[in-house]
Design a protein around this motif. Structure first.
Motif, mmCIF file in Angstrom:
data_model
loop_
_atom_site.group_PDB
_atom_site.id
_atom_site.type_symbol
_atom_site.label_atom_id
_atom_site.label_comp_id
_atom_site.label_asym_id
_atom_site.label_seq_id
_atom_site.Cartn_x
_atom_site.Cartn_y
_atom_site.Cartn_z
ATOM 1 N N GLN A 162 5.694 11.959 10.647
ATOM 2 C CA GLN A 162 4.344 12.066 11.199
ATOM 3 C C GLN A 162 3.405 11.079 10.507
ATOM 4 O OE1 GLN A 162 3.694 14.103 13.873
ATOM 5 N NE2 GLN A 162 5.919 14.430 13.751
ATOM 6 N N LEU A 163 2.536 10.450 11.303
ATOM 7 C CA LEU A 163 1.566 9.523 10.739
ATOM 8 C C LEU A 163 0.554 10.286 9.895
ATOM 9 C CD1 LEU A 163 0.711 7.112 13.707
ATOM 10 C CD2 LEU A 163 2.539 6.948 12.022
ATOM 11 N N LEU A 164 0.260 9.757 8.716
ATOM 12 C CA LEU A 164 -0.723 10.402 7.858
ATOM 13 C C LEU A 164 -2.137 10.157 8.364
ATOM 14 C CD1 LEU A 164 0.810 9.675 4.329
ATOM 15 C CD2 LEU A 164 1.009 11.733 5.739
ATOM 16 N N GLN A 165 -2.346 9.043 9.046
ATOM 17 C CA GLN A 165 -3.633 8.747 9.665
ATOM 18 C C GLN A 165 -3.374 8.330 11.104
ATOM 19 O OE1 GLN A 165 -5.444 5.811 7.008
ATOM 20 N NE2 GLN A 165 -6.577 7.437 5.975
ATOM 21 N N ARG A 166 -3.406 9.301 11.981
ATOM 22 C CA ARG A 166 -3.090 9.042 13.383
ATOM 23 C C ARG A 166 -4.383 8.807 14.164
ATOM 24 N NH1 ARG A 166 0.868 12.641 17.305
ATOM 25 N NH2 ARG A 166 0.330 11.606 19.289
ATOM 26 N N GLY B 82 0.818 -1.195 0.000
ATOM 27 C CA GLY B 82 0.000 0.000 0.000
ATOM 28 C C GLY B 82 0.858 1.252 0.000
ATOM 29 N N PRO B 83 0.226 2.422 0.035
ATOM 30 C CA PRO B 83 0.961 3.690 -0.026
ATOM 31 C C PRO B 83 1.673 3.989 1.290
ATOM 32 C CG PRO B 83 -1.371 4.088 0.325
ATOM 33 C CD PRO B 83 -1.237 2.612 0.090
ATOM 34 N N PRO B 84 2.619 4.923 1.280
ATOM 35 C CA PRO B 84 3.302 5.314 2.529
ATOM 36 C C PRO B 84 2.306 5.785 3.579
ATOM 37 C CG PRO B 84 4.419 6.238 0.608
ATOM 38 C CD PRO B 84 3.130 5.660 0.111
ATOM 39 N N GLN B 85 2.633 5.530 4.828
ATOM 40 C CA GLN B 85 1.747 5.918 5.926
ATOM 41 C C GLN B 85 2.364 6.995 6.807
ATOM 42 O OE1 GLN B 85 0.196 2.579 8.094
ATOM 43 N NE2 GLN B 85 -0.301 1.421 6.251
ATOM 44 N N VAL B 86 3.514 7.492 6.407
ATOM 45 C CA VAL B 86 4.193 8.487 7.232
ATOM 46 C C VAL B 86 4.864 9.510 6.314
ATOM 47 C CG1 VAL B 86 6.282 7.054 7.343
ATOM 48 C CG2 VAL B 86 5.910 8.801 9.066
ATOM 49 N N ARG B 87 4.868 10.772 6.768
ATOM 50 C CA ARG B 87 5.560 11.838 6.036
ATOM 51 C C ARG B 87 6.243 12.735 7.048
ATOM 52 N NH1 ARG B 87 1.512 14.125 3.408
ATOM 53 N NH2 ARG B 87 1.765 12.821 1.534
ATOM 54 N N ARG C 7 7.455 12.215 18.713
ATOM 55 C CA ARG C 7 8.089 13.521 18.866
ATOM 56 C C ARG C 7 9.527 13.488 18.396
ATOM 57 N NH1 ARG C 7 6.804 14.952 25.044
ATOM 58 N NH2 ARG C 7 7.627 12.830 25.187
ATOM 59 N N HIS C 8 10.192 12.346 18.590
ATOM 60 C CA HIS C 8 11.596 12.222 18.198
ATOM 61 C C HIS C 8 11.772 11.307 16.988
ATOM 62 C CE1 HIS C 8 11.892 13.590 22.435
ATOM 63 N NE2 HIS C 8 12.937 14.261 21.973
ATOM 64 N N ASP C 9 10.657 10.990 16.313
ATOM 65 C CA ASP C 9 10.692 10.260 15.040
ATOM 66 C C ASP C 9 11.469 8.950 15.167
ATOM 67 O OD1 ASP C 9 10.372 9.611 12.376
ATOM 68 O OD2 ASP C 9 11.987 10.918 11.673
ATOM 69 N N ALA D 263 17.824 -2.979 21.409
ATOM 70 C CA ALA D 263 17.003 -1.782 21.187
ATOM 71 C C ALA D 263 17.471 -1.096 19.910
ATOM 72 C CB ALA D 263 17.087 -0.846 22.387
ATOM 73 N N LEU D 264 17.091 -1.654 18.771
ATOM 74 C CA LEU D 264 17.412 -1.052 17.491
ATOM 75 C C LEU D 264 16.452 0.111 17.253
ATOM 76 C CD1 LEU D 264 18.896 -1.113 14.729
ATOM 77 C CD2 LEU D 264 17.048 -2.600 13.923
ATOM 78 N N VAL D 265 16.986 1.276 16.952
ATOM 79 C CA VAL D 265 16.164 2.466 16.739
ATOM 80 C C VAL D 265 16.206 2.859 15.269
ATOM 81 C CG1 VAL D 265 15.802 4.885 17.339
ATOM 82 C CG2 VAL D 265 16.576 3.265 19.091
ATOM 83 N N LEU D 266 15.021 2.950 14.671
ATOM 84 C CA LEU D 266 14.865 3.425 13.306
ATOM 85 C C LEU D 266 13.958 4.648 13.322
ATOM 86 C CD1 LEU D 266 14.075 0.059 11.441
ATOM 87 C CD2 LEU D 266 16.310 1.177 11.658
ATOM 88 N N SER D 267 14.081 5.485 12.295
ATOM 89 C CA SER D 267 13.088 6.539 12.156
ATOM 90 C C SER D 267 11.760 5.886 11.782
ATOM 91 C CB SER D 267 13.495 7.540 11.081
ATOM 92 O OG SER D 267 13.366 6.966 9.790
ATOM 93 N N VAL D 268 10.665 6.599 12.000
ATOM 94 C CA VAL D 268 9.365 6.046 11.655
ATOM 95 C C VAL D 268 9.308 5.743 10.164
ATOM 96 C CG1 VAL D 268 6.874 6.425 11.673
ATOM 97 C CG2 VAL D 268 8.259 7.268 13.573
#
Length: 317
Positions: free
Chosen positions: A31-35, A23-28, A151-153, A164-169
């Motif tokens: 920020q979530l496009l549908q929160r 499906g299409p991207p869900q974040v931009r 808040r910190h993406d 604890a692997l950290v990725l951006s959203v």
């Protein structure tokens, strides 16, 4: 971690099709496009065990983490015989769900939405996800989402050898999309996931009838308490009663389901079968004739049940 650590399936399981498209991207811009309304900015699930793995056993490691969190006495090594498919050098999604059910936990596949995934984390529940990693995306990988921070993406995962692997959203969503945005939670009977859909939940419980009947019974009873008109839960309780040869209880549950869902012949057919097993030929014949009159969705099954009842009645004379 090796290539083909997991294999995406395009198959149906328990009435729910496993997703094969992202499906299409869900974040931009993080920020979530549908929160979802009320979703906290951040959440972290504490107390999730960690089983590091740098081989092809990301499936057993991930499942062990969520099952231990859900109170199951297991570990990655004990799960490997159930989950590893040598010819594929990895683990199938189907087997992840099956092992969860055999452990007495409800394997609920969530919808392919970041908002629903994060809501489960916010409720204090780790989520198993399937990712596609590498360039050009040739590594299938199971991991466990344990936290997010809008808040910190960031999204935090138990993954491979990283506690604890950290990725951006956005990074996480891209890898998750590559895996078809497939994810599930392991629930104790009586627990319900975020944005729970009644039929989807009951379809997750149904395959447990044959492998963890007591857990299935508890899940159905709690589902019926939550959704009192759920004829599917009534049917499930009837099936379990029939399997343990409690035909009176089975008949009561099937009759309840028939009353709640009168335009479906299956509850009446099952009622006829239970009454036949209990020796009530007159009641069985009455029930099956009503199923035949309804005529859907399985008229051939109803006709066969009627033949069985007529044969039993003829033999009794």
């Amino acid at each position: 971690m090796r290539t083909a650590a997991a294999l995406a399936l395009a198959a149906a399981l328990g009435g729910c099709a496993l997703p094969i498209s992202s499906g299409p991207p869900q974040v931009r811009d993080g920020q979530l496009l549908q929160r979802p309304a009320g979703l906290p900015d951040q959440a972290r699930v504490s107390g999730v065990p960690f089983y590091p793995d740098d081989t092809n056993a990301c499936g057993p490691a991930s499942l062990a983490e969520v099952l231990r969190f859900a109170g199951v006495d297991t570990d990655a090594d004990r799960l490997k015989p159930q989950l590893l498919t040598p010819a594929l050098d990895g683990t199938l999604q189907y087997d992840m769900l099956g092992a969860t059910r055999r452990a007495g936990r409800v394997a609920y596949v969530i919808r392919p939405e970041l908002g629903e995934l994060f809501e489960n984390v916010a409720q204090g529940r780790p989520v198993v996800v399937l990712q596609r990693l590498g360039i050009p995306g040739n590594i299938w990988h199971f991991a466990v989402v344990v936290g997010y921070d809008l808040r910190h993406d960031s999204v935090t995962l138990r993954s491979s050898t990283a506690r604890a692997l950290v990725l951006s959203v956005g990074q996480f969503d891209a890898t998750w999309a590559g895996g078809g945005r497939w994810a599930f939670v392991a629930l104790r009977p009586g627990e319900f996931p975020a944005q729970v859909q009644p039929l989807r939940y009951l379809q997750a419980v149904a395959p447990m009838e044959g492998v963890a009947p007591e857990a299935a019974r508890r899940a159905y009873r709690d589902a019926l308490a939550r959704w009192p008109d759920s004829w599917v839960a009534m049917m499930g309780l009837g099936n379990l009663a029939y399997a343990r040869k409690d035909y009176a209880q089975a008949a009561a549950r099937f009759a309840q389901a028939a009353s709640a869902h009168p335009n479906d012949g299956d509850p009446l057919n099952n009622l006829a079968q239970a009454l036949l097993a209990a020796g009530d030929l007159q009641g069985a014949r009455s029930a099956v004739e009503r199923a035949v009159a309804v005529g859907k969705p399985n008229p051939r099954v109803y006709a066969k049940t009627r033949e069985q009842i007529l044969s039993a009645a003829s033999s009794a004379h």
